[in-house]
Design an enzyme around this catalytic site. Structure first.
Site, PDB file in Angstrom:
ATOM      1  N   GLY A 202       0.773  -1.240   0.000  1.00 27.81           N
ATOM      2  CA  GLY A 202       0.000   0.000   0.000  1.00 27.81           C
ATOM      3  C   GLY A 202       0.798   1.281   0.000  1.00 27.81           C
ATOM      4  N   VAL A 203       2.120   1.215  -0.240  1.00 29.43           N
ATOM      5  CA  VAL A 203       2.908   2.451  -0.218  1.00 29.43           C
ATOM      6  C   VAL A 203       3.155   3.010  -1.618  1.00 29.43           C
ATOM      7  CG1 VAL A 203       4.044   1.948   1.963  1.00 29.43           C
ATOM      8  CG2 VAL A 203       5.064   1.114  -0.151  1.00 29.43           C
ATOM      9  N   GLY A 204       2.579   2.385  -2.661  1.00 26.91           N
ATOM     10  CA  GLY A 204       2.646   2.962  -4.008  1.00 26.91           C
ATOM     11  C   GLY A 204       3.715   2.381  -4.898  1.00 26.91           C
ATOM     12  N   LYS A 205       4.165   1.155  -4.632  1.00 27.61           N
ATOM     13  CA  LYS A 205       5.227   0.561  -5.470  1.00 27.61           C
ATOM     14  C   LYS A 205       4.735   0.329  -6.896  1.00 27.61           C
ATOM     15  CE  LYS A 205       5.842  -3.053  -2.814  1.00 27.61           C
ATOM     16  NZ  LYS A 205       4.813  -2.773  -1.820  1.00 27.61           N
TER      17      LYS A 205
ATOM     18  N   SER B 116      15.631  -8.089  17.343  1.00 25.52           N
ATOM     19  CA  SER B 116      15.666  -6.713  17.834  1.00 25.52           C
ATOM     20  C   SER B 116      15.022  -6.536  19.206  1.00 25.52           C
ATOM     21  CB  SER B 116      15.000  -5.779  16.821  1.00 25.52           C
ATOM     22  OG  SER B 116      13.644  -6.133  16.646  1.00 25.52           O
TER      23      SER B 116
ATOM     24  N   LYS C 153      10.184   2.013  13.355  1.00 26.05           N
ATOM     25  CA  LYS C 153      10.101   1.832  14.809  1.00 26.05           C
ATOM     26  C   LYS C 153      10.000   3.174  15.522  1.00 26.05           C
ATOM     27  CE  LYS C 153      12.582  -2.575  14.773  1.00 26.05           C
ATOM     28  NZ  LYS C 153      13.808  -3.299  15.145  1.00 26.05           N
TER      29      LYS C 153
END
Length: 788
Positions: A362-365, A682, A725
């Protein structure tokens, strides 16, 4: 200058007819069309008197009503032999040139032009120099005819018979394809030798052009002779077959295929292969099963865009405007595309780069791939690789298989009909492999700029040039992509959007799009910024904007229903009224703990949908040193917990913990949201902090979050996804974040306002983590713990 005798024969004052695009020379008979009123009046006056009229050419043909300054001074006096009135009011006359004249003055303008003239007489005697010029001129005139100049034979004979030098120059000039101003130069050359020289010069230029044209024509004939010979032979064979009654449709089909192959623009080796297959088809009986296989194969070969390509735009400013118009943010991707365009413009040729867009959904790739194609003025192909398990999907099947076809690469290029599209391969990290082969291995050749200029598809068995294709791949995760394939691509990471970026995207793109798609207008619905903030924070939690768009669509649907039911006026959705349309909030904003607690540490994790805050809980029970881990933890995370316990046991005395705690107590570490699988190193320092807290009875500060991998020596190692993060910590209201010192290099990717509103503390040892994260124990807390 004319002689006295000639002046007595020809009058000094003559009617004048201006000519357009025509020069008349003495001793030549030509037809003349007269249409303008003053010219018709001049012609009628000539017919009433001595049939003499002066003809002078206009300087500009477009002049409709020429005045004295619009015509040349030098012209020709002619005798009107015949005149014919035409039904449309114009006239046609047959005139014969008599002598050169020069206009001395205009006597009258109406009802026709009348001029006073002086006459020029040619010297009819030709000296030795003039004779030489005449011979050269006649020789060049004959040579022009031999080189293809359309000169009738009778004109050549007439030119040879002329003995007067001036008359020969006039005759040749009249039959040359010269411009009006060039013929006027010949007319104004009073001296016959000068006239001959000028005519020769013009004719020599014409000869040069004819010679070059003849050379070009000969080269074309040589290259065409073989093709024409084959064509004529085939046509003759076809005619013979038709005459014998043995010509059938199959032969016509073969000829059609041969023409397709000729026009396809294939490389020579591929064309030979195609013609060889066509020869097999020609000799094969129509009933043979293999004929359809050969036909399909030739169709594919002839249909591919071997030479066809889109013309690229190389305007950086326009390309940048297209990218900015379609997408907000994504600066690194836009910069990379503009860099590619700049290099392409300087070098005029560059092998297409292989870009790999990696980021959460959903970030436009995928959508930025379309924008790149639009900015480059190229066709766009999208191929989803999700779930592809068969190598033949990429390389195609060999023709020995029934129903064989080329792979999806060749099919897609054939579909768009150009050899330089923007080719997007979606979800390359979700390609599978089984007994049918490994598709990622088949992609190695496709996505290698050094090899894909001769890509071999199993079906075609011929090299096809993919070097002009701009390949773009997308993936959610980089790890599943094989190293050999990853090495061939330039990886560009798409980070999750910040709240401010989501707000701008919603205002500029999502809200106008959804309002339009639901049949609404800005006069019917307004979604305020406060409502968008509320949706982003409390109704969606994602790295991209897909759920944000769906939530906006939910509001639009409800407003559309109300409008259909008769609601008037404008609906304004604010932060306070958003819950009326969307229900109670799904997520809490500000997830930090309300008070410091023992055995609860705040950690930061990265997921496919962005960063998140987790609370790692630790507790102790009477036992014999068992370690229990719950919360669907992966293998790496379990090993991090083991490392944390080993560190604590090794450094128990320094930490103020009973060194024999493992013989008396069992440890339990739990990570809430137990239904969600979790993995990664992490959370190592977070688990160690929670364990030290519960074993020492010291509370963990609620306003501190941490991330980092722990080693047995208590070192803090770097982690990934720092930007996501830190955004999650900022969203949760965390004031201080402890990060590995080696991750300082990643802070440039973090938005400025996030860095300024939070204290980011770089650490490289567990001692520093505990010193900052744990609250010192006071006497009241001790008593309270003892009572408990």
């Amino acid at each position: 200058m004319s002689s006295k005798d000639e002046r007595m024969v020809l009058p000094d004052v003559l009617p004048l007819i201006p000519l357009r695009d025509l020069i008349l020379f003495p001793d030549l008979v030509v037809p003349l069309f007269v249409g303008r009123e003053r010219s018709i009046n001049a012609l009628e006056e000539a017919m009433r008197s001595e049939h003499l009229v002066a003809l002078v050419t206009q300087k500009t043909a477009e002049t409709q009503d020429p005045q004295p300054g619009d015509v040349y001074e030098i012209g020709c006096v002619v005798t009107v032999l015949q005149e014919l009135k035409l039904p449309d009011g114009t006239a046609k006359a047959l005139v014969e040139g008599k002598q050169r004249i020069r206009i001395k003055e205009f006597v009258s303008v109406d009802p026709y032009l009348q001029v006073r003239v002086e006459y020029y007489e040619d010297d009819e005697k030709a000296d030795v120099e003039a004779q030489a010029l005449m011979r050269n001129l006649v020789g060049d005139f004959e040579q022009a005819s031999e080189l293809g100049k359309p000169i009738p034979q009778e004109v050549l004979v007439a030119a040879t018979a002329i003995e007067e030098p001036g008359r020969l120059a006039d005759f040749v000039t009249f039959h040359l394809s010269l411009k009006v101003d060039e013929k006027q130069q010949i007319l104004e050359a009073i001296d016959p030798k000068v006239r001959l020289q000028k005519t020769t010069d013009f004719l020599r230029k014409e000869l040069e052009i004819l010679e070059i044209g003849s050379k070009i024509q000969n080269r074309v004939k040589e290259s065409m002779s073989k093709t024409q010979r084959e064509y004529f032979l085939r046509e003759q064979l076809k005619a013979i077959q038709q005459e014998l009654g043995v010509y059938d449709e199959s032969q016509a089909e073969v000829e059609e295929y041969r023409e397709k192959i000729r026009l396809a623009g294939m490389p020579e080796s591929v064309e030979e292969k195609a013609l060889k297959e066509l020869s097999r088809l020609e000799k094969m009986p129509q009933a043979a099963a293999e004929t359809s296989v050969i036909r399909t194969y030739i169709d594919w070969l002839a249909g591919l865009p071997w030479q066809t390509e889109d013309e690229e735009k190389l305007d950086l400013i326009e390309a940048e405007a297209v990218l900015e118009e379609d997408h907000y943010g994504l600066e690194k991707v836009k910069e990379r595309v503009l860099e590619y365009l700049a290099v392409h413009k300087l070098t005029d040729h560059m092998r297409g780069p292989i870009l790999c867009f990696v980021g959460p959904p959903g970030v436009g790739k995928t959508s930025i791939g379309r924008s790149i194609a639009r900015s480059l003025n190229r066709k766009f192909i999208r191929m989803s690789l999700g779930g592809v398990r068969d190598e033949a999907e990429i390389r195609g099947h060999r023709r020995t298989y029934v129903g064989a076809l080329p792979g999806r690469i060749i099919q897609s290029v054939n579909q768009v009909g150009t050899k330089n599209p923007v080719f997007m391969m979606d979800e390359i990290d979700k390609v599978g492999m089984d007994f049918r082969g490994d598709p990622t291995s088949a992609l190695l050749e496709v996505l290698d700029p050094e090899q894909n200029n001769a890509f071999q598809d199993h079906y075609l068995e011929a090299p096809f040039d993919l070097s002009n294709v701009m390949f773009i791949t997308t993936a959610n995760l980089l790890d599943p992509i094989p190293p050999a394939l990853r090495d061939r691509m330039e990886v560009i990471h798409f980070p999750g959007y910040t709240e401010d970026e989501k707000l701008e995207i919603a205002k500029k793109y999502l809200v106008p799009k959804q309002v339009k798609e639901h049949g609404l207008t800005s006069g019917r619905l307004e979604i305020q910024d406060s409502a968008l903030h509320e949706i982003i924070r409390r109704y969606t939690r994602e790295a991209g904007v897909r759920n944000l768009e769906r939530t906006i669509a939910t509001i639009c649907r409800q407003i559309a229903r109300k409008v259909v039911e008769g609601k008037k006026g404008k609906t304004i959705v604010s932060g306070r009224t958003a819950h009326k349309y969307l229900g109670p909030p799904k997520f809490s904003f500000g997830l930090a703990e309300k008070r410091d607690e023992v055995g609860v540490a705040t950690g930061l994790v990265w997921t496919e949908v962005g960063g998140d805050v987790i609370f790692i809980e630790a507790t102790t029970m009477t036992g014999k040193g068992a370690l229990m881990l719950t919360g669907q933890l992966g293998e790496v995370m379990r090993e991090s917990a083991q490392a944390a316990v080993s560190y604590i046991r090794t450094n128990a005395a320094a930490l103020g913990i009973d060194p024999e705690f493992n013989e008396k107590l069992d440890l339990h570490i739990h990570v809430p949201a137990a239904a969600i699988p979790k993995d990664g190193p992490s959370a190592g320092i977070t688990m160690a902090t929670a364990l030290v807290s519960v074993l020492t009875g010291r509370s963990v500060r609620r306003d501190i979050a941490m991330t980092g991998e722990i080693t047995l020596r208590g070192k803090v190692l770097p982690i990934g996804g720092l930007k996501e993060k830190l955004l999650a910590a900022h969203r949760a209201g965390i004031k201080t974040v402890l990060v590995p010192k080696e991750n300082l290099r990643d802070l440039d990717l973090v938005p400025e306002h996030v860095r300024s509103e939070m204290q980011i503390v770089p650490l490289d040892s567990m001692d520093e983590v505990l010193r900052r994260a744990l609250v010192e124990v006071d006497s009241k807390a001790d008593k309270k713990n003892k009572k408990k």
